[in-house]
Every structure is written in structure tokens, then in C-alpha cells.
Design a protein around this motif. Structure first.
Motif, PDB file in Angstrom:
ATOM      1  N   UNK A  41       9.518   4.613  -2.086  1.00 33.59           N
ATOM      2  CA  UNK A  41       9.669   3.199  -2.432  1.00 33.59           C
ATOM      3  C   UNK A  41       8.508   2.804  -3.341  1.00 33.59           C
ATOM      4  N   UNK A  42       8.733   1.837  -4.208  1.00 32.71           N
ATOM      5  CA  UNK A  42       7.670   1.429  -5.135  1.00 32.71           C
ATOM      6  C   UNK A  42       6.457   0.867  -4.400  1.00 32.71           C
ATOM      7  N   UNK A  59      -1.523   2.950  -1.741  1.00 31.05           N
ATOM      8  CA  UNK A  59      -0.368   2.057  -1.872  1.00 31.05           C
ATOM      9  C   UNK A  59       0.342   2.224  -3.217  1.00 31.05           C
ATOM     10  N   UNK A  60       1.667   2.239  -3.148  1.00 27.58           N
ATOM     11  CA  UNK A  60       2.484   2.293  -4.352  1.00 27.58           C
ATOM     12  C   UNK A  60       2.452   3.651  -5.024  1.00 27.58           C
ATOM     13  N   UNK A 117       7.349   9.482   9.006  1.00 29.71           N
ATOM     14  CA  UNK A 117       7.761   8.906   7.727  1.00 29.71           C
ATOM     15  C   UNK A 117       8.820   7.841   8.011  1.00 29.71           C
ATOM     16  N   UNK A 118       8.611   6.647   7.491  1.00 33.46           N
ATOM     17  CA  UNK A 118       9.591   5.573   7.658  1.00 33.46           C
ATOM     18  C   UNK A 118      10.440   5.512   6.397  1.00 33.46           C
ATOM     19  N   UNK A 119      11.749   5.547   6.589  1.00 31.79           N
ATOM     20  CA  UNK A 119      12.689   5.535   5.481  1.00 31.79           C
ATOM     21  C   UNK A 119      13.316   4.145   5.401  1.00 31.79           C
ATOM     22  N   UNK A 125       9.141   4.854   2.727  1.00 33.87           N
ATOM     23  CA  UNK A 125       8.401   3.602   2.603  1.00 33.87           C
ATOM     24  C   UNK A 125       6.993   3.681   3.199  1.00 33.87           C
ATOM     25  N   UNK A 126       6.809   4.578   4.166  1.00 32.32           N
ATOM     26  CA  UNK A 126       5.500   4.689   4.810  1.00 32.32           C
ATOM     27  C   UNK A 126       5.330   6.095   5.354  1.00 32.32           C
TER      28      UNK A 126
END
Length: 142
Positions: A41-42, A59-60, A117-119, A125-126
Motif C-alpha cells: 500500500x502507498x 513509512x510509505x 503482515x496486515x493485508x 499495509x503493515x
């Protein structure tokens, strides 16, 4: 979509393959980050233990690129030799066995990382990596 509805295996396998290709092609400053960035994710957030040579919160996509630069400054080689996908839903868990060589000392170290890992929205995303012995990693790099 619930955790049980999502199979994140293709996202995870794709990201790890892209990471290996990115590193094999020379990594930061040499290879293009775009193929690897497509899996994140961006506004992705990567949490690394502060005790590591590349510790902190990244981040990012720009943060991930800086993270990989810090990793390449730390390790001359970093091979993911074995992986087990323990959970592959919205919250995924991957165990990775690593064989690495510290750039500063030339010393080799084998270690395991457990990552959560969060999808979200089909992208990572994380990421929260947990190292079995972060002190050993820091020691081999000094």
C-alpha cells in the motif's frame, strides 16, 4: 471480507519473489523498486526493532526504499533460504529462515524472522518482523 475469506498467499509469494529479484539485481540505487512496491500500500508501515542496525518505523514506498538501502548497507548477502506460511489471511504470519553476511565484519549469521503482515485492499499495509535474537544480529554487524 473477513480474515477467513482472504487467501493472501499469492500476494505474499509475489512480494517475497519480487524482493529476492530486487536484491539479486543489486538492490537500492541499482535495481528498480517498482516491481516490489506494487505489493505494498502507498501508506505501508514497516516496524523494525530499534536495537537492529536498520531499526525504526519506515513509512510509505519512500520509507521502504530507505529501509532496503539500510539493509544493503548492513548485509552483503541476505538469502531467504526457507519460508513457512503459517497464516495467510488479512493478518498473515510468515516464518523465514535467513542466511546473511554482515557487510562491516564479513561474519555470517543464520537466523529466523517471524513476520506479521496486515493485508488491506490487496496490498501489504503493515509489517512487523520479530527476530529470534536481535542482539546476535547487532553483534555480528559490529
Amino acid at each position: 471480507m473477513t480474515t477467513d475469506d482472504l487467501d493472501a498467499t499469492p500476494i505474499l509469494r509475489g512480494m517475497y519473489a519480487a524482493e529476492q529479484e530486487y536484491l539479486a539485481a543489486g538492490g537500492p540505487g541499482v535495481a528498480s523498486f517498482s516491481a516490489l512496491a506494487a505489493f505494498f500500500a502507498s501508506d505501508v508501515v514497516l516496524h523494525q526493532a530499534d536495537s537492529l542496525p536498520y531499526g525504526g518505523v519506515w513509512r510509505g514506498h519512500g520509507g521502504l526504499e530507505r529501509f532496503f538501502l539500510a539493509m544493503s548497507e548492513t548485509w552483503s548477502t541476505f538469502a531467504m533460504v526457507d519460508q513457512r506460511f503459517l497464516a495467510t489471511g488479512e493478518t498473515s504470519v510468515v516464518e523465514t529462515h535467513v542466511d546473511a553476511r554482515a557487510r562491516a565484519t564479513g561474519r555470517r549469521l543464520e537466523f529466523s524472522i517471524l513476520q506479521t503482515l496486515r493485508i488491506a485492499g490487496g496490498r501489504i499495509a503493515e509489517v512487523r518482523p520479530y527476530y529470534w535474537d536481535a542482539a546476535a544480529i547487532a553483534a555480528v554487524c559490529r
